[in-house]
Motif scaffolding. Structure first.
Motif, mmCIF file in Angstrom:
data_model
loop_
_atom_site.group_PDB
_atom_site.id
_atom_site.type_symbol
_atom_site.label_atom_id
_atom_site.label_comp_id
_atom_site.label_asym_id
_atom_site.label_seq_id
_atom_site.Cartn_x
_atom_site.Cartn_y
_atom_site.Cartn_z
ATOM 1 N N TRP A 108 -15.131 11.065 90.219
ATOM 2 C CA TRP A 108 -14.080 12.801 90.323
ATOM 3 C C TRP A 108 -14.675 14.127 90.927
ATOM 4 O O TRP A 108 -14.031 14.938 91.550
ATOM 5 N N PHE A 109 -16.085 14.396 90.580
ATOM 6 C CA PHE A 109 -16.079 15.735 90.024
ATOM 7 C C PHE A 109 -16.650 15.918 91.369
ATOM 8 O O PHE A 109 -16.485 16.912 92.305
ATOM 9 N N ILE A 110 -17.141 15.292 92.473
ATOM 10 C CA ILE A 110 -16.848 15.119 93.607
ATOM 11 C C ILE A 110 -16.511 15.725 95.004
ATOM 12 O O ILE A 110 -16.422 15.970 95.585
ATOM 13 N N THR A 111 -15.905 14.205 94.539
ATOM 14 C CA THR A 111 -14.096 14.273 95.380
ATOM 15 C C THR A 111 -13.603 15.539 95.446
ATOM 16 O O THR A 111 -13.321 16.654 96.217
ATOM 17 N N GLY A 112 -13.693 16.411 94.012
ATOM 18 C CA GLY A 112 -13.276 17.569 93.804
ATOM 19 C C GLY A 112 -14.009 18.855 94.569
ATOM 20 O O GLY A 112 -13.206 19.562 95.288
ATOM 21 N N GLY A 113 -15.057 18.810 95.190
ATOM 22 C CA GLY A 113 -16.007 19.557 95.517
ATOM 23 C C GLY A 113 -15.638 19.630 96.510
ATOM 24 O O GLY A 113 -15.324 20.983 97.461
ATOM 25 N N GLY A 114 -16.213 18.572 97.145
ATOM 26 C CA GLY A 114 -15.775 18.064 98.799
ATOM 27 C C GLY A 114 -14.332 18.811 98.981
ATOM 28 O O GLY A 114 -14.101 18.989 100.126
ATOM 29 N N VAL A 115 -13.344 18.583 98.195
ATOM 30 C CA VAL A 115 -11.690 19.415 97.866
ATOM 31 C C VAL A 115 -11.881 20.694 98.372
ATOM 32 O O VAL A 115 -10.983 21.739 99.138
ATOM 33 N N ALA A 116 -13.314 21.058 97.592
ATOM 34 C CA ALA A 116 -12.987 22.833 97.663
ATOM 35 C C ALA A 116 -13.378 23.195 99.320
ATOM 36 O O ALA A 116 -12.932 24.350 99.137
ATOM 37 N N LEU A 117 -14.847 22.581 99.380
ATOM 38 C CA LEU A 117 -15.268 23.266 100.643
ATOM 39 C C LEU A 117 -14.510 22.894 101.271
ATOM 40 O O LEU A 117 -14.260 24.274 102.538
ATOM 41 N N ILE A 118 -13.251 21.798 102.146
ATOM 42 C CA ILE A 118 -12.858 21.685 102.828
ATOM 43 C C ILE A 118 -11.749 23.145 102.822
ATOM 44 O O ILE A 118 -11.301 23.638 104.109
ATOM 45 N N ALA A 119 -11.245 23.173 101.729
ATOM 46 C CA ALA A 119 -9.924 24.300 101.902
ATOM 47 C C ALA A 119 -10.728 25.761 102.058
ATOM 48 O O ALA A 119 -9.667 26.364 103.155
ATOM 49 N N LEU A 120 -11.617 25.976 101.330
ATOM 50 C CA LEU A 120 -12.155 26.937 102.261
ATOM 51 C C LEU A 120 -12.777 26.948 103.565
ATOM 52 O O LEU A 120 -12.685 28.288 104.798
ATOM 53 N N LEU A 121 -13.115 25.199 103.586
ATOM 54 C CA LEU A 121 -13.126 26.337 105.273
ATOM 55 C C LEU A 121 -12.230 26.427 106.756
ATOM 56 O O LEU A 121 -11.528 26.711 107.117
ATOM 57 N N CYS A 122 -10.851 25.568 106.254
ATOM 58 C CA CYS A 122 -9.707 26.117 106.857
ATOM 59 C C CYS A 122 -9.184 27.107 106.171
ATOM 60 O O CYS A 122 -9.331 27.643 107.194
ATOM 61 N N GLY A 123 -9.384 27.998 104.944
ATOM 62 C CA GLY A 123 -8.716 29.047 105.299
ATOM 63 C C GLY A 123 -10.131 30.460 105.302
ATOM 64 O O GLY A 123 -9.126 30.922 106.395
ATOM 65 N N ILE A 124 -11.438 29.792 105.956
ATOM 66 C CA ILE A 124 -12.596 30.706 107.337
ATOM 67 C C ILE A 124 -11.364 30.734 108.355
ATOM 68 O O ILE A 124 -11.539 31.860 109.235
ATOM 69 N N PHE A 125 -11.168 29.319 109.186
ATOM 70 C CA PHE A 125 -10.684 29.585 110.301
ATOM 71 C C PHE A 125 -9.654 29.397 110.902
ATOM 72 O O PHE A 125 -9.053 30.197 111.724
ATOM 73 N N ALA A 126 -8.700 29.574 109.867
ATOM 74 C CA ALA A 126 -7.290 30.013 109.783
ATOM 75 C C ALA A 126 -7.362 31.774 109.885
ATOM 76 O O ALA A 126 -5.896 32.521 110.463
#
Length: 138
Positions: A108-126
């Motif tokens: 669950w910790f790795i899944t949450g970290g992956g979701v946070a990383l994807i959200a960060l990348l989406c924010g940068i590209f947006a």
């Protein structure tokens, strides 16, 4: 019933009977019975001697093989026992389930970290990838 195959069968039988009844004609070219029998006897005696020699060689080889088998018997027994032990180990390893590399909490910790990383990348590209001056900061 068809007459063709029946007639063909009768013709073949009538031709085959005289061919089987003929005696071979040697015309006096055969060797006398005593000469051919004598040569066969000597040939058979030679073959008998050769067979006896081969039998003796094979019996010696068999005795040597038995002696080798007696020497190799302890080693063979040890190898068979090791083989059985390895087979049991293989069955045990196949029967036991594979251990999980990560616990449920770690997954669950790795899944949450992956979701946070994807959200960060989406924010940068947006945002367009470059910083704009915000008007309210002036």
């Amino acid at each position: 019933m068809r007459q063709g195959p029946l007639c063909l069968l009768l013709v073949m039988l009538s031709i085959g009977a005289p061919a089987l009844a003929e005696e071979p004609q040697d015309g006096g070219y055969s060797t006398p019975l005593s000469l051919s029998a004598g040569s066969q006897i000597t040939e058979l005696q030679q073959r008998l001697k050769e067979s006896e020699r081969l039998r003796e060689e094979l019996s010696k080889q068999l005795q040597n093989a038995d002696a080798d088998a007696e020497r190799e018997s302890p080693q063979l027994t040890r190898l068979r026992q090791e083989n059985q032990r390895l087979k049991l180990q293989l069955k045990e390893s196949l029967a036991s389930p594979a251990p999980n590399l990560l616990t449920d909490q770690q997954q669950w910790f790795i899944t949450g970290g992956g979701v946070a990383l994807i959200a960060l990348l989406c924010g940068i590209f947006a945002s367009g990838g470059h910083r704009k001056r915000r008007q309210w900061l002036n």
